[in-house]
Design an enzyme around this catalytic site. Structure first.
Site, PDB file in Angstrom:
ATOM      1  N   ARG A 181       0.859  -1.189   0.000  1.00 35.97           N
ATOM      2  CA  ARG A 181       0.000   0.000   0.000  1.00 35.97           C
ATOM      3  C   ARG A 181       0.896   1.240   0.000  1.00 35.97           C
ATOM      4  NH1 ARG A 181       1.534   2.093   4.096  1.00 35.97           N
ATOM      5  NH2 ARG A 181       0.318   3.935   3.616  1.00 35.97           N
ATOM      6  N   GLY A 182       0.249   2.405  -0.227  1.00 38.61           N
ATOM      7  CA  GLY A 182       1.018   3.649  -0.354  1.00 38.61           C
ATOM      8  C   GLY A 182       1.252   3.880  -1.844  1.00 38.61           C
ATOM      9  N   ALA A 183       0.953   5.091  -2.317  1.00 37.88           N
ATOM     10  CA  ALA A 183       0.919   5.338  -3.765  1.00 37.88           C
ATOM     11  C   ALA A 183       2.211   4.957  -4.506  1.00 37.88           C
ATOM     12  CB  ALA A 183       0.546   6.800  -4.009  1.00 37.88           C
TER      13      ALA A 183
ATOM     14  N   ARG B 119      -6.542  -0.668  -7.630  1.00 38.81           N
ATOM     15  CA  ARG B 119      -6.897   0.442  -6.729  1.00 38.81           C
ATOM     16  C   ARG B 119      -6.959   1.696  -7.593  1.00 38.81           C
ATOM     17  NH1 ARG B 119      -4.234   1.071  -1.014  1.00 38.81           N
ATOM     18  NH2 ARG B 119      -6.271   1.993  -0.581  1.00 38.81           N
TER      19      ARG B 119
ATOM     20  N   GLN C  50      -3.304   2.667   9.490  1.00 43.29           N
ATOM     21  CA  GLN C  50      -1.929   2.741   8.973  1.00 43.29           C
ATOM     22  C   GLN C  50      -1.044   3.639   9.838  1.00 43.29           C
ATOM     23  OE1 GLN C  50      -4.719   3.080   7.197  1.00 43.29           O
ATOM     24  NE2 GLN C  50      -4.475   2.532   5.046  1.00 43.29           N
TER      25      GLN C  50
ATOM     26  N   ASP D 255      -1.961  10.648  -2.946  1.00 48.34           N
ATOM     27  CA  ASP D 255      -2.185   9.554  -3.892  1.00 48.34           C
ATOM     28  C   ASP D 255      -2.322  10.055  -5.311  1.00 48.34           C
ATOM     29  OD1 ASP D 255      -3.101   8.369  -1.180  1.00 48.34           O
ATOM     30  OD2 ASP D 255      -2.753   6.688  -2.550  1.00 48.34           O
TER      31      ASP D 255
ATOM     32  N   ASN E 234      -5.862  12.214  -1.023  1.00 46.02           N
ATOM     33  CA  ASN E 234      -5.050  11.459  -0.050  1.00 46.02           C
ATOM     34  C   ASN E 234      -6.005  10.743   0.899  1.00 46.02           C
ATOM     35  OD1 ASN E 234      -2.409  10.716   1.004  1.00 46.02           O
ATOM     36  ND2 ASN E 234      -2.884  11.977   2.780  1.00 46.02           N
ATOM     37  N   LYS E 235      -5.443   9.986   1.801  1.00 43.55           N
ATOM     38  CA  LYS E 235      -6.225   9.161   2.731  1.00 43.55           C
ATOM     39  C   LYS E 235      -7.382   9.940   3.349  1.00 43.55           C
ATOM     40  CE  LYS E 235      -5.884   5.710   3.500  1.00 43.55           C
ATOM     41  NZ  LYS E 235      -6.751   4.727   2.795  1.00 43.55           N
TER      42      LYS E 235
END
Ligand code: MRU
Length: 354
Positions: A56-58, A101, A203, A244, A254-255
């Protein structure tokens, strides 16, 4: 297949094992309780690993998708003799990977580069693999420089709030939002980090807190809904988050929760920074309303999962809205921390145009 656990020191979250041509991913779902690496050998399995958030994480999912396209080239050559069939397979693999995603643009940017390389070089596996390696190295290098540039905005004694995890696991190495904090710490600046737990997948509480603890950086985990209160008490000097997707007009996705932080920061006069590599910039001309915001399974909200235990924490029969990301307009962002410096919106736009 799971391979032996090892300490993360000197190991990155995404790497290629040339001994057996496999992609190795740190299983981020298990952090911080277990440090395990899984091996992948096909487009389908790589796509699943992105979807279920092993990785995970762009930037990390972008690099993973690049290697996913390497498997697409290998599979296309072994399955089909005719070139048009091979290219059809490559394009279908590209679609599979980028839809695993939808919000992080790094996925699309990196998978497209490998798709083009594969088509332009007659499907030379060696060329696509080297290209994927070079994208991975570029991200690592950029994150190092984001750290060096971003450190300049951190004052001795600063308390910095961050959201989700934009650290080493999310970017292959070093991180984006956390990189300046690491550099400041290494220069003996006193920094304290306030870590949003980041519901529902935690996270922040799991991964960011673990990274900071391992690095010996002072930090406290807070519930997401504590952030504005801490800002109101003057306890936050700056906010640094990752992204992201960053549109050409400076809007970022973003998140989920990032937008509330940016609005609160504006209200309390706190500088809000976004740290990002170039792979996170969407050059397609999309508008904010074109960004696809991923909606994830309601299970993530209704249950907590920890160390293989899954516990119901909500009224089971109620429906859930589980948006994974939100959109923050450029007017709430003080600066963009890039490998080339901390840029204002105008400076960012000029660099993007080049
Ligand atoms: O759903 P996640 O954990 O992949 O979301 C990650 C984030 O929102 C990060 O802030 C973003 O990808 C930047 S990582 C450098």
């Amino acid at each position: 297949m799971q391979i032996k656990s090892r300490k993360l020191k000197n190991v990155t979250s995404v790497f290629w094992n040339s001994q057996n041509n496999s992609l190795v991913l740190l299983d981020q779902r298990l952090l911080p309780w277990d440090v395990k690496f899984n091996e992948y050998h096909s487009v389908k399995d790589v796509s699943e690993a992105i979807k279920n958030m092993v990785v995970r994480g762009a930037p990390a999912i972008g690099v993973t998708a690049a290697y996913g396209m390497v498997f697409a080239a290998i599979q296309a050559l072994s399955k089909f003799k005719r070139q048009e069939k091979q290219i059809e397979f490559l394009k279908a693999s590209y679609s599979t990977l980028i839809s695993s995603r939808p919000t992080a643009v790094d996925l699309e940017n990196f998978a497209r580069i490998i798709l083009e390389e594969a088509i332009n070089t007659n499907l030379s596996v060696e060329n696509v693999l080297n290209k994927a390696h070079s994208l991975r190295e570029k991200v690592i290098d950029e994150c190092k420089n984001i750290g060096i540039q971003g450190e300049k905005i951190i004052k001795n004694g600063d308390t910095i709030l961050t959201h989700c995890n934009a650290g080493a696991p999310a970017t292959v190495d070093y991180g984006t939002a956390l990189a300046p904090i690491y550099v400041a710490h290494s220069k003996n600046k006193k920094v304290r980090v306030i870590v949003d737990e980041t519901r529902p997948r935690l996270q922040g509480a799991r991964i960011t807190a673990w990274e900071l603890y391992e690095a010996g950086i002072e930090h406290s985990i807070i519930t997401d809904n504590s952030a504005a209160f801490l800002m109101s008490k003057g306890e936050i000097d700056k906010i640094i988050v990752g992204a992201d997707r960053c549109l050409q007009d400076g809007t970022i996705a973003n998140k989920i929760g990032t937008l509330s932080l940016a609005i609160s920061a504006k209200y309390f006069g706190i500088d809000f920074f976004v740290a990002l590599p170039w792979s996170t910039i969407d050059l397609s001309g999309r508008k904010a309303s074109d960004i696809v915001i991923e909606e994830r399974d309601e299970e993530e909200v209704k249950f907590v999962t920890s160390m293989e235990k899954r516990i119901l924490i909500s009224n089971e029969k109620s429906p859930v809205l589980n948006y994974a990301f939100d959109i923050t307009p450029a007017e709430l962002i003080k600066g963009y921390i890039t490998s080339e410096g901390v840029l204002t919106l105008d400076q960012l736009k000029k660099v993007i145009k080049k």
